[in-house]
Design an enzyme around this catalytic site. Structure first.
Site, PDB file in Angstrom:
ATOM      1  N   HIS A   1       0.927  -1.443  -0.085  1.00 47.69           N
ATOM      2  CA  HIS A   1       0.012   0.053   0.226  1.00 47.69           C
ATOM      3  C   HIS A   1       1.026   1.464   0.061  1.00 47.69           C
ATOM      4  O   HIS A   1       0.820   2.137  -0.842  1.00 47.69           O
ATOM      5  CB  HIS A   1      -0.810   0.127   1.412  1.00 47.69           C
ATOM      6  CG  HIS A   1      -1.931   1.279   1.451  1.00 47.69           C
ATOM      7  ND1 HIS A   1      -3.104   0.938   1.020  1.00 47.69           N
ATOM      8  CD2 HIS A   1      -1.555   2.390   1.740  1.00 47.69           C
ATOM      9  CE1 HIS A   1      -3.521   2.339   1.231  1.00 47.69           C
ATOM     10  NE2 HIS A   1      -2.653   3.136   1.695  1.00 47.69           N
ATOM     11  N   GLU A   2       1.958   1.442   0.854  1.00 47.22           N
ATOM     12  CA  GLU A   2       2.519   2.587   1.083  1.00 47.22           C
ATOM     13  C   GLU A   2       3.696   2.776  -0.072  1.00 47.22           C
ATOM     14  O   GLU A   2       3.875   3.624  -0.707  1.00 47.22           O
ATOM     15  CB  GLU A   2       3.239   2.664   2.408  1.00 47.22           C
ATOM     16  CG  GLU A   2       2.580   2.374   3.505  1.00 47.22           C
ATOM     17  CD  GLU A   2       1.411   3.661   3.897  1.00 47.22           C
ATOM     18  OE1 GLU A   2       1.604   4.550   3.058  1.00 47.22           O
ATOM     19  OE2 GLU A   2       0.273   3.320   4.345  1.00 47.22           O
TER      20      GLU A   2
ATOM     21  N   HIS B   1       3.650   6.499  -6.755  1.00 50.39           N
ATOM     22  CA  HIS B   1       3.120   7.807  -7.208  1.00 50.39           C
ATOM     23  C   HIS B   1       3.885   9.156  -7.404  1.00 50.39           C
ATOM     24  O   HIS B   1       3.820   9.928  -8.240  1.00 50.39           O
ATOM     25  CB  HIS B   1       1.974   8.001  -6.566  1.00 50.39           C
ATOM     26  CG  HIS B   1       0.633   8.990  -7.196  1.00 50.39           C
ATOM     27  ND1 HIS B   1      -0.462   9.310  -6.401  1.00 50.39           N
ATOM     28  CD2 HIS B   1       0.534   9.592  -8.317  1.00 50.39           C
ATOM     29  CE1 HIS B   1      -1.209   9.812  -7.414  1.00 50.39           C
ATOM     30  NE2 HIS B   1      -0.506  10.011  -8.202  1.00 50.39           N
TER      31      HIS B   1
ATOM     32  N   HIS C   1       1.841   4.461  -2.968  1.00 57.03           N
ATOM     33  CA  HIS C   1       1.869   5.750  -2.762  1.00 57.03           C
ATOM     34  C   HIS C   1       3.419   6.265  -3.129  1.00 57.03           C
ATOM     35  O   HIS C   1       3.454   7.247  -3.883  1.00 57.03           O
ATOM     36  CB  HIS C   1       1.809   6.220  -1.333  1.00 57.03           C
ATOM     37  CG  HIS C   1       0.384   6.488  -0.630  1.00 57.03           C
ATOM     38  ND1 HIS C   1      -0.530   6.857  -1.474  1.00 57.03           N
ATOM     39  CD2 HIS C   1      -0.223   5.585   0.248  1.00 57.03           C
ATOM     40  CE1 HIS C   1      -1.772   6.688  -0.849  1.00 57.03           C
ATOM     41  NE2 HIS C   1      -1.403   6.082   0.429  1.00 57.03           N
TER      42      HIS C   1
END
Length: 679
Positions: A467-468, A474, A471
């Site tokens: 999940h992190e 991105h 990010h």
């Protein structure tokens, strides 16, 4: 020399943590504010007609305009979350009102705003990215009170400065309360049911604290195994109540009054700016657009998932009633584990030996390489702020430098709970045309290594890492002209798409085969276990969905208030989310006082974003499933259309550029095995 005042002289101009001292921060903050004011005065005193170049870009690209203040603020507040101490907390209390006052001075400067408004009204021939920057700049000033009269501006100053300080106090109180508690065990019989990994970790914690026996804390890697495996019901109750009553006690860390005041402050700010509620103010710049659409999403999810969730709850209750007369909240995790074992013969401890942290890192990096062609190389010459932190250089598929990536894996005393991604430097293209590459960081609280074993993660922790890392991709792939539009600088209900998208890989056999090897024998994760993982994927999925929906309902209940909020927080909370709650609510427990996302983390009136983005991520991953989960053409399109674009276009435009159509809830329901009532 204060290191903030000079070129860092480090690899890729990374932060020289080894040279920064506490006394450097305040000096750099004050000098940064002075330089800011100097640059603003230069801009507003310019006798030339306001243009995009001499007014808007001035606040984005001019060397030194925001550089120093942004540089020191980024380092200080990242460390305040990841590696704080009493001295830093005290400095934060001192500097926060000064920074808020300065931000107000900028946003409420009438001469600066008049130049920005002139450009907004008279601009010509801007690129789409320049137009987005201009619109954001103008809207930012308006939403910060630039159109208010002097009395309104003064009132806004007072409200925002108070809210800023209370948000900081909320976070400091929560950290102190969570770190102050420990469950100390000296009798081995009280460890009954706990796996060896949990016992070893608790013994290490006790040793680190100079205690005998075993110590369990409220940090998730300690708390979760105890609540899942311990047969000691009274100790489970003690730990559960400690975690769920933090910041409600009659002491200096009580957050009840702070939460009530923050809710009112945000309502007052919104109403001062012409909105009926704080949610109206926030959703003006969100994909959801308004509270009706948020409630529609939440209610649609309740309608779709609650029948299944009630069945899940009944199944759990029946199992628990074989042992106890009444299932209580501290029993849920324990009996959920028993039920999962009964139905699927799988739990996190069976998988943990296959998820040794260094191999998981290889797997996650390898996934990025397989999808996008990028590679990671640890560079020990890059300074870090704690020995736990690893720093990597990231290279694109053509071998060019892409980013610096920091990874901070384990809990410790001065670190907030949870997991997050942040940046020490954002991406942008400077006036010389150089593409300044980002320095991104992921901060987590994963299982620590012990004296006898390396860090062995649960599948849930692998998902957290993914999940992190989503990010961070991105941020790393950002390729925009302006820093304020790069990377994760997107509308709030779009920012979770890249992160939640990556979680989908966690149960894919093709991905697990690349890194899931037994840390002792080297044997790969058996096919049988992978099949059990896949079969159990939707175990209690409806219950988990309603839990997230309940948080969204609570958030919206607070921030759709139109009148002064005077209710007692605890009973209000229990009523606000009742529609999505399945079990009994205990009168003393409280989520609000520890709900950092909506009180101090930027998610106020925005917690629904996780479910909103879950619709997007399921829809997007379905595209990958059709073409192959490692399909590089699909991945390149995802990178080009979404990951590299930041906030340069409307998020729905970006999504449709990737998929070709708007998302629907269908892929999420299919993934979770939910059949919607066709009434």
């Amino acid at each position: 020399m204060n290191p903030f005042f000079e070129s860092y002289g480090t690899p890729h101009d990374t932060v020289p943590f080894d040279r920064i001292r506490l006394e450097h921060f305040e000096e750099a903050f004050m000098e940064g504010i002075r330089r800011d004011n100097e640059q603003i005065e230069k801009t507003i005193s310019n006798p030339e007609k306001p243009t995009f170049d001499n007014t808007i870009i001035n606040t984005e690209e001019d060397e030194g305009y925001y550089d120093l203040l942004s540089r020191v603020s980024t380092v200080f507040f990242n460390l305040l979350s990841a590696e704080t101490n009493d001295e830093m907390d005290a400095l934060a209390q001192k500097i926060q009102p000064i920074l808020t006052q300065h931000a107000n001075d900028v946003r409420l400067n009438p001469r600066l705003f008049e130049r920005i408004r002139y450009v907004h009204l008279h601009h010509r021939k801007l690129t789409p990215e320049e137009k987005m920057l201009l619109d954001n700049c103008y809207e930012g000033f308006v939403r910060s009170g630039a159109l208010l009269d002097e009395a309104g501006k003064q009132k806004l100053r007072e409200l925002t400065e108070e809210a800023s300080m209370l948000g900081l106090q909320f976070s400091q109180n929560l950290l102190k309360e969570q770190k102050a508690f420990s469950l100390d065990i000296t009798e081995e019989s009280q460890l009954d049911g706990l796996p060896e990994t949990a016992r070893e970790a608790a013994a290490l914690t006790a040793k680190e604290q100079g205690k005998q026996g075993w110590v369990f804390t409220l940090d998730f890697p300690s708390y979760s195994p105890f609540m899942t495996y311990s047969t000691q019901r009274e100790l489970r109750k003690q730990l559960y109540m400690a975690r769920n009553t933090v910041c409600t006690h009659q002491n200096s860390e009580n957050n009840l009054a702070i939460c009530q005041r923050l809710i009112n402050l945000r309502r007052e700010i919104a109403q001062l700016l012409g909105y009926k509620t704080y949610a109206d103010y926030v959703l003006r710049r969100r994909m959801a657009s308004n509270s009706r659409n948020v409630y529609k999403l939440l209610n649609d999810l309740i309608d779709a998932y609650k029948p299944t969730a009630l069945k899940e709850r009944d199944e759990l209750r029946k199992l628990a009633h074989k042992d106890v007369d009444k299932m209580m909240p501290w029993d849920s995790g324990f009996y959920a584990h028993k039920l999962q074992m009964k139905k699927y013969n799988i739990d996190q401890e069976m998988l943990r030996p296959y998820f040794e942290l260094s191999k998981v890192i290889d797997g996650v990096f390898g996934l990025a390489n397989r999808l996008y062609g990028i590679s990671f190389k640890e560079n020990k010459d890059i300074p870090v702020y704690h020995p736990d932190v690893k720093a990597y250089e990231v290279f694109d598929k053509d071998g060019s430098f892409l980013a610096v990536f920091y990874a901070d894996f384990h809990p410790r005393k001065g670190k907030q709970g949870g997991a997050w991604m942040t940046e020490f430097q954002g991406q942008y293209i400077d006036k010389k045309g150089e593409n300044v590459r980002p320095h991104v960081s992921v901060v987590m609280n994963l299982t620590k290594p012990t004296e006898d074993k390396p860090a062995l993660l649960t599948l849930g922790e692998v998902e957290t890492f993914l999940h992190e890392f989503g990010h961070s991709l991105h941020g790393m792939f950002a390729n925009t002209r302006f820093e304020s539009l790069s990377g994760t600088n997107v509308w709030w209900d779009f920012v979770e798409l890249p992160s939640q998208f990556m979680e989908n890989f966690s149960i894919e056999k093709e991905f697990l085969r690349t890194f899931a090897f037994h840390y002792q024998t080297g044997e790969p994760l058996p096919d049988e276990l992978i099949q059990r993982i896949v079969r159990s994927r939707n175990f209690m999925a409806a219950t988990a969905c309603l839990r997230q929906v309940s948080f969204g309902l609570l958030d919206m209940a607070y921030y759709t208030q139109r009148e002064a909020f005077t209710a007692d927080i605890i009973p209000f909370e229990k009523k606000a989310w009742q529609k999505a709650i399945l079990g009994e609510q205990l009168k003393d427990t409280c989520m609000t006082v520890q709900f950092s996302h909506i009180m101090a983390g930027g998610y106020a009136a925005g917690y629904y974003s996780y479910k909103w983005a879950e619709v997007l991520d399921a829809d997007a991953f379905a595209v990958f499933k059709r073409h192959g989960i490692f399909d590089q053409q699909t991945a390149q399109r995802f990178r080009d259309c979404i990951l590299s674009k930041g906030g340069t276009e409307h998020p729905m435009t970006l999504y449709k550029n990737f998929k070709g159509s708007e998302p629907t809830i269908d892929a999420l329901l299919k993934r979770n095995g939910i059949k919607r009532d066709k009434r």
